[in-house]
Design an enzyme around this catalytic site. Structure first.
Site, PDB file in Angstrom:
ATOM      1  N   GLN A   1     -43.727 -68.477 -86.961  1.00  0.00           N
ATOM      2  CA  GLN A   1     -44.564 -68.734 -85.797  1.00  0.00           C
ATOM      3  C   GLN A   1     -45.169 -67.415 -85.297  1.00  0.00           C
ATOM      4  O   GLN A   1     -44.459 -66.433 -85.101  1.00  0.00           O
ATOM      5  CB  GLN A   1     -43.730 -69.397 -84.682  1.00  0.00           C
ATOM      6  CG  GLN A   1     -44.529 -69.809 -83.464  1.00  0.00           C
ATOM      7  CD  GLN A   1     -45.574 -70.882 -83.764  1.00  0.00           C
ATOM      8  OE1 GLN A   1     -45.314 -71.852 -84.467  1.00  0.00           O
ATOM      9  NE2 GLN A   1     -46.789 -70.700 -83.236  1.00  0.00           N
TER      10      GLN A   1
ATOM     11  N   ASP B   1     -48.436 -72.725 -94.071  1.00  0.00           N
ATOM     12  CA  ASP B   1     -49.495 -72.372 -93.112  1.00  0.00           C
ATOM     13  C   ASP B   1     -50.772 -71.945 -93.842  1.00  0.00           C
ATOM     14  O   ASP B   1     -51.839 -71.860 -93.236  1.00  0.00           O
ATOM     15  CB  ASP B   1     -49.039 -71.216 -92.196  1.00  0.00           C
ATOM     16  CG  ASP B   1     -48.480 -71.710 -90.859  1.00  0.00           C
ATOM     17  OD1 ASP B   1     -48.838 -72.826 -90.445  1.00  0.00           O
ATOM     18  OD2 ASP B   1     -47.699 -70.964 -90.232  1.00  0.00           O
TER      19      ASP B   1
ATOM     20  N   LYS C   1     -43.602 -79.146 -83.640  1.00  0.00           N
ATOM     21  CA  LYS C   1     -43.585 -79.273 -85.103  1.00  0.00           C
ATOM     22  C   LYS C   1     -42.305 -79.985 -85.550  1.00  0.00           C
ATOM     23  O   LYS C   1     -42.349 -80.868 -86.419  1.00  0.00           O
ATOM     24  CB  LYS C   1     -43.710 -77.879 -85.750  1.00  0.00           C
ATOM     25  CG  LYS C   1     -45.118 -77.298 -85.603  1.00  0.00           C
ATOM     26  CD  LYS C   1     -45.220 -75.826 -85.947  1.00  0.00           C
ATOM     27  CE  LYS C   1     -46.602 -75.298 -85.571  1.00  0.00           C
ATOM     28  NZ  LYS C   1     -46.751 -73.839 -85.734  1.00  0.00           N
TER      29      LYS C   1
END
Ligand code: NDP
Length: 293
Positions: free
Chosen positions: A96, A119, A52
């Site tokens: 994460q 997200d 990322k």
């Protein structure tokens, strides 16, 4: 058979985003900024976060990673999120997953400011998505939809069978593909581990999205001739002929399924690269305040 080249499509979209970032930077006088929180030392999570960061750099976005120890308490993690929520220079924040056992993932996600939840996992954004309101769409389902769009796969009126009902892939993919919008309007069947007659249902699919986390379970007898198959699964299969000692495989047994398909995604190089693109798109939306003021 047309192989959907996710890497190529992802690179095309990244080039478009890089041009947009340049323009945004000169207009706003600052650079979009994505922050990631990484808890512990899980090698897969470390790789995902590193990828990322790399993709952010490729399109000119600033990124930062907050590395926290495996044994961190839930309250310390929440404090870090609250700190980032307050930082006006940070546009998007991801935590994460998975998180260590001592931490309640739902509580953590609910702490992220919905305006920074790139997200798309916060209940506010999930609710907006279900209602068809503007929101950050979860990255993998967004990536799947973009692959279909950019490959000119007809979706309207098609029977789409989604395998897997997770909150991050299967359920949002089913919702997005059933919406009354462009590149959607499918008739969707959502299957899971308790679905009866799974193979028969899969065989009715014009579009089959496999997100079950079962290595190469979807064999040719699950797929009708001329179907489009989107393979979300990622698995490491031991392979002594590879320098790494493993090869990557999906939920679909590619060699036997691909020849039956009109369109098919490979693993690697299919859905995977598009997931990061989804995250980048959301980060730019956050920077532009496109969803929230
Ligand atoms: P989860 O394990 O959270 O969910 C799996 C889903 O599949 C569940 O709904 C489960 O049903 C269902 N399922 C499991 N076994 C079967 C079976 N035999 N028959 C029918 N349904 C079954 O997985 P994720 O959604 O997080 O991920 C799915 C796969 O996609 C994984 O391989 C993961 O690594 C990969 N992935 C890839 C990404 C990418 O960028 N390419 C991003 C995210 C994930 P039930 O609900 O009943 O348990």
């Amino acid at each position: 058979m047309n192989i959907i080249d996710g890497k190529l499509i992802a690179n095309q979209i990244k080039a478009e985003l890089a041009a947009e970032v340049q323009q945004l930077r000169s207009q706003a006088g600052r650079t979009p900024h994505l922050a990631a929180i990484l808890v512990g030392n899980d090698p897969a999570s470390e790789t995902y976060v590193a990828n990322k960061e790399k993709s952010c750099a490729e399109i000119g976005i600033c990124s930062s990673v907050y590395k926290l120890p495996e044994n961190i308490s839930e309250s310390e993690l929440i404090k870090t999120i609250e700190f980032i929520n307050q930082d006006d220079e940070i546009d998007g924040l991801i935590v994460q997953l998975p998180l260590p056992k001592q931490i309640d993932v739902n509580k953590v996600i609910a702490t992220i400011d919905p305006r920074k939840d790139v997200d798309g996992f916060h209940p506010v954004n999930v609710g907006k998505m279900v209602l068809g309101q503007a929101s950050y769409l979860p990255a993998t389902p967004m990536g799947i939809q973009l692959l279909l769009e950019r490959s000119n796969v007809e979706t309207v009126g098609k029977h789409c069978v989604v395998l897997g009902r997770s909150n991050i892939v299967g359920t949002p993919a089913a919702i997005l593909l059933s919406r009354n919008q462009a590149h959607a309007n499918c008739t969707v069947t959502l299957c899971h581990s308790k679905t009866a007659n799974l193979k028969e249902i899969c065989r009715q699919a014009d579009i089959l999205v496999a997100a079950i986390g079962q290595c190469e379970m979807i064999t040719a007898d699950y797929v009708k001739d001329g179907a489009t198959v989107i393979d979300v699964g990622i698995h490491r299969v031991p392979d002594a002929t590879k320098k790494s000692g493993f090869r990557l495989a999906g939920d679909v047994k590619y060699d036997e399924v691909a020849p039956k398909c009109e369109f098919v995604t490979p693993v690697p190089g299919g859905v995977g690269p598009m997931t990061i693109v989804g995250l980048l798109i959301n980060t730019l939306k956050a920077f532009k305040k496109e969803i929230y003021q």
